[in-house]
Design an enzyme around this catalytic site. Structure first.
Site, PDB file in Angstrom:
ATOM      1  N   LYS A  24       0.701  -1.167   0.108  1.00  0.00           N
ATOM      2  CA  LYS A  24       0.075  -0.115  -0.107  1.00  0.00           C
ATOM      3  C   LYS A  24       0.876   1.253   0.034  1.00  0.00           C
ATOM      4  O   LYS A  24       0.481   2.158  -0.748  1.00  0.00           O
ATOM      5  CB  LYS A  24      -0.942  -0.105   1.081  1.00  0.00           C
ATOM      6  CG  LYS A  24      -1.775   0.944   1.295  1.00  0.00           C
ATOM      7  CD  LYS A  24      -3.135   0.795   1.973  1.00  0.00           C
ATOM      8  CE  LYS A  24      -3.011   0.481   3.389  1.00  0.00           C
ATOM      9  NZ  LYS A  24      -3.171   2.108   4.123  1.00  0.00           N
ATOM     10  N   ARG A  29       2.758   5.871  -3.401  1.00  0.00           N
ATOM     11  CA  ARG A  29       3.699   6.672  -3.971  1.00  0.00           C
ATOM     12  C   ARG A  29       4.095   6.747  -5.314  1.00  0.00           C
ATOM     13  O   ARG A  29       4.238   7.532  -5.946  1.00  0.00           O
ATOM     14  CB  ARG A  29       5.078   6.365  -3.027  1.00  0.00           C
ATOM     15  CG  ARG A  29       5.196   6.789  -1.595  1.00  0.00           C
ATOM     16  CD  ARG A  29       5.850   5.836  -0.796  1.00  0.00           C
ATOM     17  NE  ARG A  29       6.256   6.603   0.574  1.00  0.00           N
ATOM     18  CZ  ARG A  29       5.357   6.369   1.417  1.00  0.00           C
ATOM     19  NH1 ARG A  29       4.388   5.758   1.412  1.00  0.00           N
ATOM     20  NH2 ARG A  29       5.644   6.920   2.842  1.00  0.00           N
ATOM     21  N   GLY A  95      -5.498   7.671   5.065  1.00  0.00           N
ATOM     22  CA  GLY A  95      -4.341   8.513   5.776  1.00  0.00           C
ATOM     23  C   GLY A  95      -3.178   8.965   5.189  1.00  0.00           C
ATOM     24  O   GLY A  95      -2.648  10.074   4.907  1.00  0.00           O
ATOM     25  N   SER A 167       7.825   9.188  11.895  1.00  0.00           N
ATOM     26  CA  SER A 167       6.717   9.297  10.984  1.00  0.00           C
ATOM     27  C   SER A 167       6.881   9.190   9.444  1.00  0.00           C
ATOM     28  O   SER A 167       7.680  10.151   9.025  1.00  0.00           O
ATOM     29  CB  SER A 167       5.827  10.395  11.229  1.00  0.00           C
ATOM     30  OG  SER A 167       4.761  10.442  10.192  1.00  0.00           O
ATOM     31  N   ASP A 319       2.078  -1.035  11.790  1.00  0.00           N
ATOM     32  CA  ASP A 319       0.643  -1.415  11.310  1.00  0.00           C
ATOM     33  C   ASP A 319       0.545  -2.825  11.690  1.00  0.00           C
ATOM     34  O   ASP A 319      -0.702  -3.338  11.525  1.00  0.00           O
ATOM     35  CB  ASP A 319       0.463  -1.268   9.829  1.00  0.00           C
ATOM     36  CG  ASP A 319       0.361   0.255   9.540  1.00  0.00           C
ATOM     37  OD1 ASP A 319       0.038   1.044  10.232  1.00  0.00           O
ATOM     38  OD2 ASP A 319       0.944   0.542   8.505  1.00  0.00           O
ATOM     39  N   LYS A 346      -4.360   6.016  14.527  1.00  0.00           N
ATOM     40  CA  LYS A 346      -4.475   5.368  13.276  1.00  0.00           C
ATOM     41  C   LYS A 346      -5.791   5.561  12.840  1.00  0.00           C
ATOM     42  O   LYS A 346      -6.527   6.392  13.331  1.00  0.00           O
ATOM     43  CB  LYS A 346      -3.821   4.081  13.368  1.00  0.00           C
ATOM     44  CG  LYS A 346      -2.317   3.669  13.676  1.00  0.00           C
ATOM     45  CD  LYS A 346      -1.695   4.219  12.214  1.00  0.00           C
ATOM     46  CE  LYS A 346      -0.360   3.917  12.255  1.00  0.00           C
ATOM     47  NZ  LYS A 346       0.246   4.285  10.803  1.00  0.00           N
ATOM     48  N   ARG A 350      -5.946   1.836  18.066  1.00  0.00           N
ATOM     49  CA  ARG A 350      -5.865   0.493  18.025  1.00  0.00           C
ATOM     50  C   ARG A 350      -5.451  -0.294  19.160  1.00  0.00           C
ATOM     51  O   ARG A 350      -5.828  -1.268  19.495  1.00  0.00           O
ATOM     52  CB  ARG A 350      -4.915   0.297  16.908  1.00  0.00           C
ATOM     53  CG  ARG A 350      -5.314   0.589  15.363  1.00  0.00           C
ATOM     54  CD  ARG A 350      -4.414   0.467  14.425  1.00  0.00           C
ATOM     55  NE  ARG A 350      -5.005   0.262  13.041  1.00  0.00           N
ATOM     56  CZ  ARG A 350      -4.544   0.471  11.915  1.00  0.00           C
ATOM     57  NH1 ARG A 350      -2.950   0.431  11.831  1.00  0.00           N
ATOM     58  NH2 ARG A 350      -5.063   0.277  10.765  1.00  0.00           N
ATOM     59  N   ARG A 394      -7.750  -3.221   9.821  1.00  0.00           N
ATOM     60  CA  ARG A 394      -6.607  -4.126  10.443  1.00  0.00           C
ATOM     61  C   ARG A 394      -7.242  -4.620  11.824  1.00  0.00           C
ATOM     62  O   ARG A 394      -6.991  -5.988  12.045  1.00  0.00           O
ATOM     63  CB  ARG A 394      -5.214  -3.379  10.783  1.00  0.00           C
ATOM     64  CG  ARG A 394      -4.677  -3.060   9.437  1.00  0.00           C
ATOM     65  CD  ARG A 394      -3.157  -2.396   9.835  1.00  0.00           C
ATOM     66  NE  ARG A 394      -3.005  -1.795   8.552  1.00  0.00           N
ATOM     67  CZ  ARG A 394      -2.239  -2.292   7.351  1.00  0.00           C
ATOM     68  NH1 ARG A 394      -2.616  -3.648   7.248  1.00  0.00           N
ATOM     69  NH2 ARG A 394      -2.024  -1.612   6.459  1.00  0.00           N
TER      70      ARG A 394
END
Length: 452
Positions: A24, A29, A95, A167, A319, A346, A350, A394
């Site tokens: 992903k 990108r 996001g 990040s 993730d 997220k 989570r 997720r």
């Protein structure tokens, strides 16, 4: 309110060979860089999830030609920059997409309005907006830097920015803005985050200098660079591959191979942690595809042991903590996960949702402000939870994997959200032998132990 949901039941061993969907991060990108470049970019293996399709639509709105030519095959005709869009850019649940697009758009003389679904509109954008503002961009948005947001770009100046916390999205937004800034951009990160943007910028012809220093990594993008279209092969997403691999590890008699999985050294934290837990994993057919290491990974059912995950490993598996928590539930002893406060911002909180969901399935779990502790009993998990996912893909997939090996079925609501990252998840798991079924039940959330 009646809501469709999915239920996973124990169905014996899982066996087979699959290919993970396209990564992903790289898919987003590829589309954005292709739109910024001049000329044709051809992409093979693109993840055709809702998130990525939203980014494709956004690139069209900014003036690029974006065409799907086959399964996973896309062509992007870039114009060397962005034009002002004629309508609002709806990023859905993406996001990653919205943050990277805002960075790319900030360097052009345009105004663009971004929105998303209820989950994305609740996620703060301040971490991206701060450096973009220092470079010269301006915006109007809701309190807390939340969408909808109108960004005004153009006439950016160089920035030397130190990431206050790890990040890859913020780093990438600054670098993409730096392509159009007078003097480029420099980013310093104390902890290394995924480096797909740096690698892919080089693939599009840009010069990117990365220096390893005693206190971290310094990334310098010189100004005045133009990107040229290229060809991209998107490798399999390790975050998606984690679900069939962990399912095999916790389901007796199982052996599953995931082909073509990305093994970027900044994305293998989960594999390292599972190895520490005693997982029977093998890596074969290692090769280079488009500047990234790719391999086939096989997982076999294993007796896992609890471990303490190093906080510095978090950026390489942020993730994957939800599915790691599932592996920990089937392990013997305590698995301690700390330094993962990023999980609270997220698609959902989570940490809170995994702690509540595991508890609903009979797992001993302690929630902490920046982490959680899961205590497993060596393969015995009751299950039986009816999980409210708050629209987080997720959270949904992790609990379904738990249900595949638990004593009692596990149900999740809002299964449609799985398509944001892994549209073929259910079909893939069924092909391996899992029992995952769609139902229309009563009020899934109201009687769930995992409330709002």
């Amino acid at each position: 309110m009646t809501a469709a949901h999915l239920t996973a039941r124990r169905a014996g061993s899982l066996k087979g060979t699959v290919r993970a969907p396209g990564d992903k991060s790289i898919s987003h990108r590829a589309l954005i860089l292709g739109a910024l470049a001049s000329g044709l970019t051809e992409v093979d293996g693109l993840l055709e999830s809702d998130d990525v399709r939203r980014t494709a639509a956004a690139m069209q709105a900014f003036g690029a030609g974006v065409i799907r030519t086959g399964e996973g095959a896309w062509r992007v005709e870039g114009k060397g920059g962005f034009a002002e869009p004629g309508d609002v850019i709806d990023c859905g649940n993406a996001g990653t997409g919205v943050r990277l697009i805002m960075g790319a758009a900030a360097g052009f003389d345009l105004a663009a309005t971004f929105t998303g679904d209820s989950s994305l509109r609740g996620r703060p954008m301040n971490r991206v907006l701060k450096p973009l503002g220092e470079m010269g961009a301006s915006w109007i948005c809701r309190a807390g830097g939340r969408l909808p947001l109108t960004l005004k770009g153009g006439s950016l100046k160089r920035i030397a920015y130190r990431l206050p916390e790890p990040s890859a999205q913020v780093k990438s937004a600054v670098l993409l803005a730096g392509l159009s800034a007078d003097g480029g951009a420099e980013v310093f990160e104390a902890e290394a985050t995924r480096d797909h943007t740096e690698r892919m910028l080089r693939g599009f012809g840009a010069e990117v200098d990365v220096t390893e220093e005693s206190a971290g990594r310094r990334i310098v993008l010189p100004g005045g660079q133009a990107l040229k279209g290229t060809r991209i092969r998107v490798p399999g997403d390790p975050s998606s591959a984690a679900f069939p691999l962990v399912a095999a590890l916790v389901t007796p008699g199982s052996q599953v191979t995931v082909e073509g999985m990305l093994l970027n050294p900044l994305r293998i934290g989960l594999l390292e942690t599972l190895g520490d837990m005693g997982a029977d994993l093998s890596v074969t057919n290692v090769r280079d595809e488009g500047g990234e290491t790719v391999a086939d990974v096989t997982a076999r059912h294993s007796a896992l042991e609890g471990v303490e995950t190093p906080p510095e490993r978090a950026p390489s598996m942020i993730d994957e903590y939800p599915i790691l928590a599932v592996a920990a539930a089937f392990a013997s002893g305590r698995t301690v996960m700390r330094g993962i406060g990023e999980m609270r911002v997220k698609e959902s909180d989570r940490i809170a949702l995994m702690a509540a969901g595991l508890a609903a399935c009979g797992v001993e779990v302690e929630e902490e402000p920046e982490g959680m502790i899961v205590t497993g009993r060596g393969g015995a998990v009751r299950g039986g939870g009816r999980i409210t996912t708050h629209g987080d893909h997720r959270i949904a997939m992790s609990h379904l994997v738990l249900g595949m090996a638990a004593e009692e079925p596990v149900s999740v609501d809002e299964p449609g959200m799985i398509a944001t990252s892994f549209p073929g998840f259910v079909e893939m798991m069924r092909g391996l032998g899992a029992d995952v079924g769609a139902d229309v039940g009563g009020d899934v959330g109201a009687d769930s132990p995992v409330g709002a």
